[in-house]
Design an enzyme around this catalytic site. Structure first.
Site, PDB file in Angstrom:
ATOM      1  N   LYS A   1       0.836  -1.204   0.000  1.00 44.66           N
ATOM      2  CA  LYS A   1       0.000   0.000   0.000  1.00 44.66           C
ATOM      3  C   LYS A   1       0.877   1.263   0.000  1.00 44.66           C
ATOM      4  O   LYS A   1       2.095   1.193   0.252  1.00 44.66           O
ATOM      5  CB  LYS A   1      -0.917  -0.030   1.225  1.00 44.66           C
ATOM      6  CG  LYS A   1      -1.912  -1.201   1.189  1.00 44.66           C
ATOM      7  CD  LYS A   1      -2.846  -1.156   2.383  1.00 44.66           C
ATOM      8  CE  LYS A   1      -3.861  -2.279   2.292  1.00 44.66           C
ATOM      9  NZ  LYS A   1      -4.870  -2.202   3.368  1.00 44.66           N
TER      10      LYS A   1
ATOM     11  N   TYR B   1     -12.296  -2.955  -3.429  1.00 46.93           N
ATOM     12  CA  TYR B   1     -12.840  -2.849  -2.080  1.00 46.93           C
ATOM     13  C   TYR B   1     -14.364  -2.738  -2.070  1.00 46.93           C
ATOM     14  O   TYR B   1     -14.935  -2.185  -1.122  1.00 46.93           O
ATOM     15  CB  TYR B   1     -12.206  -1.652  -1.365  1.00 46.93           C
ATOM     16  CG  TYR B   1     -10.775  -1.913  -0.936  1.00 46.93           C
ATOM     17  CD1 TYR B   1     -10.477  -2.974  -0.080  1.00 46.93           C
ATOM     18  CD2 TYR B   1      -9.728  -1.111  -1.366  1.00 46.93           C
ATOM     19  CE1 TYR B   1      -9.169  -3.225   0.323  1.00 46.93           C
ATOM     20  CE2 TYR B   1      -8.417  -1.358  -0.958  1.00 46.93           C
ATOM     21  CZ  TYR B   1      -8.154  -2.417  -0.114  1.00 46.93           C
ATOM     22  OH  TYR B   1      -6.861  -2.673   0.296  1.00 46.93           O
TER      23      TYR B   1
ATOM     24  N   ARG C   1       2.705  -6.789   9.285  1.00 48.32           N
ATOM     25  CA  ARG C   1       1.951  -5.789  10.056  1.00 48.32           C
ATOM     26  C   ARG C   1       2.381  -5.780  11.522  1.00 48.32           C
ATOM     27  O   ARG C   1       2.458  -4.725  12.148  1.00 48.32           O
ATOM     28  CB  ARG C   1       0.454  -6.062   9.923  1.00 48.32           C
ATOM     29  CG  ARG C   1      -0.078  -5.743   8.532  1.00 48.32           C
ATOM     30  CD  ARG C   1      -1.466  -6.295   8.350  1.00 48.32           C
ATOM     31  NE  ARG C   1      -2.092  -5.883   7.096  1.00 48.32           N
ATOM     32  CZ  ARG C   1      -3.184  -6.457   6.601  1.00 48.32           C
ATOM     33  NH1 ARG C   1      -3.752  -7.461   7.244  1.00 48.32           N
ATOM     34  NH2 ARG C   1      -3.695  -6.031   5.463  1.00 48.32           N
TER      35      ARG C   1
ATOM     36  N   ASN D   1      -2.037  -0.095   6.829  1.00 50.37           N
ATOM     37  CA  ASN D   1      -1.461  -1.351   7.322  1.00 50.37           C
ATOM     38  C   ASN D   1      -0.547  -2.046   6.308  1.00 50.37           C
ATOM     39  O   ASN D   1      -0.422  -3.270   6.297  1.00 50.37           O
ATOM     40  CB  ASN D   1      -2.572  -2.286   7.808  1.00 50.37           C
ATOM     41  CG  ASN D   1      -3.579  -2.584   6.714  1.00 50.37           C
ATOM     42  OD1 ASN D   1      -3.422  -2.138   5.579  1.00 50.37           O
ATOM     43  ND2 ASN D   1      -4.600  -3.338   7.037  1.00 50.37           N
TER      44      ASN D   1
ATOM     45  N   HIS E   1      -1.973  -5.494   1.332  1.00 51.40           N
ATOM     46  CA  HIS E   1      -3.272  -6.111   1.101  1.00 51.40           C
ATOM     47  C   HIS E   1      -3.020  -7.472   0.471  1.00 51.40           C
ATOM     48  O   HIS E   1      -2.084  -7.621  -0.314  1.00 51.40           O
ATOM     49  CB  HIS E   1      -4.114  -5.257   0.139  1.00 51.40           C
ATOM     50  CG  HIS E   1      -5.328  -5.983  -0.363  1.00 51.40           C
ATOM     51  ND1 HIS E   1      -6.510  -6.021   0.329  1.00 51.40           N
ATOM     52  CD2 HIS E   1      -5.517  -6.747  -1.475  1.00 51.40           C
ATOM     53  CE1 HIS E   1      -7.388  -6.768  -0.341  1.00 51.40           C
ATOM     54  NE2 HIS E   1      -6.807  -7.221  -1.439  1.00 51.40           N
TER      55      HIS E   1
ATOM     56  N   GLU F   1      -9.182 -10.456  -8.047  1.00 47.57           N
ATOM     57  CA  GLU F   1      -8.276  -9.328  -7.772  1.00 47.57           C
ATOM     58  C   GLU F   1      -7.049  -9.348  -8.685  1.00 47.57           C
ATOM     59  O   GLU F   1      -6.579  -8.286  -9.103  1.00 47.57           O
ATOM     60  CB  GLU F   1      -7.856  -9.346  -6.293  1.00 47.57           C
ATOM     61  CG  GLU F   1      -9.037  -9.059  -5.364  1.00 47.57           C
ATOM     62  CD  GLU F   1      -8.681  -9.087  -3.880  1.00 47.57           C
ATOM     63  OE1 GLU F   1      -7.502  -9.298  -3.544  1.00 47.57           O
ATOM     64  OE2 GLU F   1      -9.595  -8.883  -3.067  1.00 47.57           O
TER      65      GLU F   1
HETATM   66  P1  CMP Z   1      -7.026  -4.844   3.559  1.00 49.31           P
HETATM   67  O1  CMP Z   1      -6.424  -6.163   3.902  1.00 49.31           O
HETATM   68  O2  CMP Z   1      -6.504  -4.116   2.385  1.00 49.31           O
HETATM   69  O3  CMP Z   1      -8.615  -5.043   3.369  1.00 49.31           O
HETATM   70  C1  CMP Z   1      -9.543  -4.014   3.628  1.00 49.31           C
HETATM   71  C2  CMP Z   1      -8.918  -2.809   4.243  1.00 49.31           C
HETATM   72  O4  CMP Z   1      -9.827  -1.943   4.901  1.00 49.31           O
HETATM   73  C3  CMP Z   1      -7.978  -3.262   5.353  1.00 49.31           C
HETATM   74  O5  CMP Z   1      -6.843  -3.895   4.822  1.00 49.31           O
HETATM   75  C4  CMP Z   1      -7.743  -1.956   6.061  1.00 49.31           C
HETATM   76  O6  CMP Z   1      -6.852  -1.113   5.336  1.00 49.31           O
HETATM   77  C5  CMP Z   1      -9.152  -1.358   6.011  1.00 49.31           C
HETATM   78  N1  CMP Z   1      -9.950  -1.695   7.198  1.00 49.31           N
HETATM   79  C6  CMP Z   1     -10.492  -2.895   7.487  1.00 49.31           C
HETATM   80  N2  CMP Z   1     -11.188  -2.841   8.648  1.00 49.31           N
HETATM   81  C7  CMP Z   1     -11.072  -1.582   9.099  1.00 49.31           C
HETATM   82  C8  CMP Z   1     -11.558  -0.889  10.234  1.00 49.31           C
HETATM   83  N3  CMP Z   1     -12.328  -1.509  11.154  1.00 49.31           N
HETATM   84  N4  CMP Z   1     -11.249   0.394  10.397  1.00 49.31           N
HETATM   85  C9  CMP Z   1     -10.482   1.026   9.488  1.00 49.31           C
HETATM   86  N5  CMP Z   1      -9.979   0.433   8.351  1.00 49.31           N
HETATM   87  C10 CMP Z   1     -10.277  -0.857   8.172  1.00 49.31           C
END
Ligand code: CMP
Length: 139
Positions: A11, A51, A104, A114, A117, A128
């Site tokens: 990311k 997403y 992470r 984070n 993905h 994807e």
């Molecule tokens: P990712 O694995 O890319 O999949 C969905 C993304 O949404 C996740 O990582 C985070 O970046 C974001 N995300 C998921 N849950 C939350 C949450 N509760 N609050 C804020 N961001 C979130």
């Protein structure tokens, strides 16, 4: 043998923090084979497609903005149990649950920003990979 292909994204925070090499090394060391790799600015429409299941969540708009504001690295990998392995290497989304030793767990303290993905199941991995790579881009 259960050879699968899956999508990983480094990311924008991972790119900005200079962690691309560190992150890719972890998949390579675990024995996963890189079959696609590129740096790109994620188009808004592709971020929304990626997403789609998060649409309507309170964090959705911030997530889309974050993912499209600066470059990401898209990585396609292949290997035995690749989908589960990559998610193990990445660690849990919640920074309080991501184990030390995971990407992470070692480098992120934020639930949205984070670093990585990864696809969560075979169906989503195929979908994807198709969003980020054309068949000709995969080796
Ligand atoms: P990712 O694995 O890319 O999949 C969905 C993304 O949404 C996740 O990582 C985070 O970046 C974001 N995300 C998921 N849950 C939350 C949450 N509760 N609050 C804020 N961001 C979130």
């Amino acid at each position: 043998m259960d050879i699968k292909q899956t999508l990983i994204l480094v990311k924008p925070d991972g790119v900005q923090r200079g962690l691309i090499g560190e992150i890719i090394t972890r998949y390579e060391r675990k024995g996963l084979k890189l079959i696609g790799l590129k740096l790109l600015l994620l188009p808004h429409a592709k971020a929304e497609e990626l997403y789609a299941i998060h649409k309507g969540r309170p964090y959705y708009d911030r997530l889309i903005e974050f993912m499209t504001e600066s470059p990401i690295v898209a990585i396609a990998v292949e290997g035995e149990n690749a989908i589960q392995l990559v998610r193990l290497i990445n660690g849990a989304t919640d920074p309080l649950k991501s184990a030390p030793g995971s990407i992470r767990g070692d480098f992120s303290n934020h639930i949205t920003y984070n670093l990585v993905h990864a696809s969560d199941c075979l169906e989503n991995a195929k979908h994807e990979l198709g969003i980020l790579f054309s068949p000709e881009e995969l080796c």
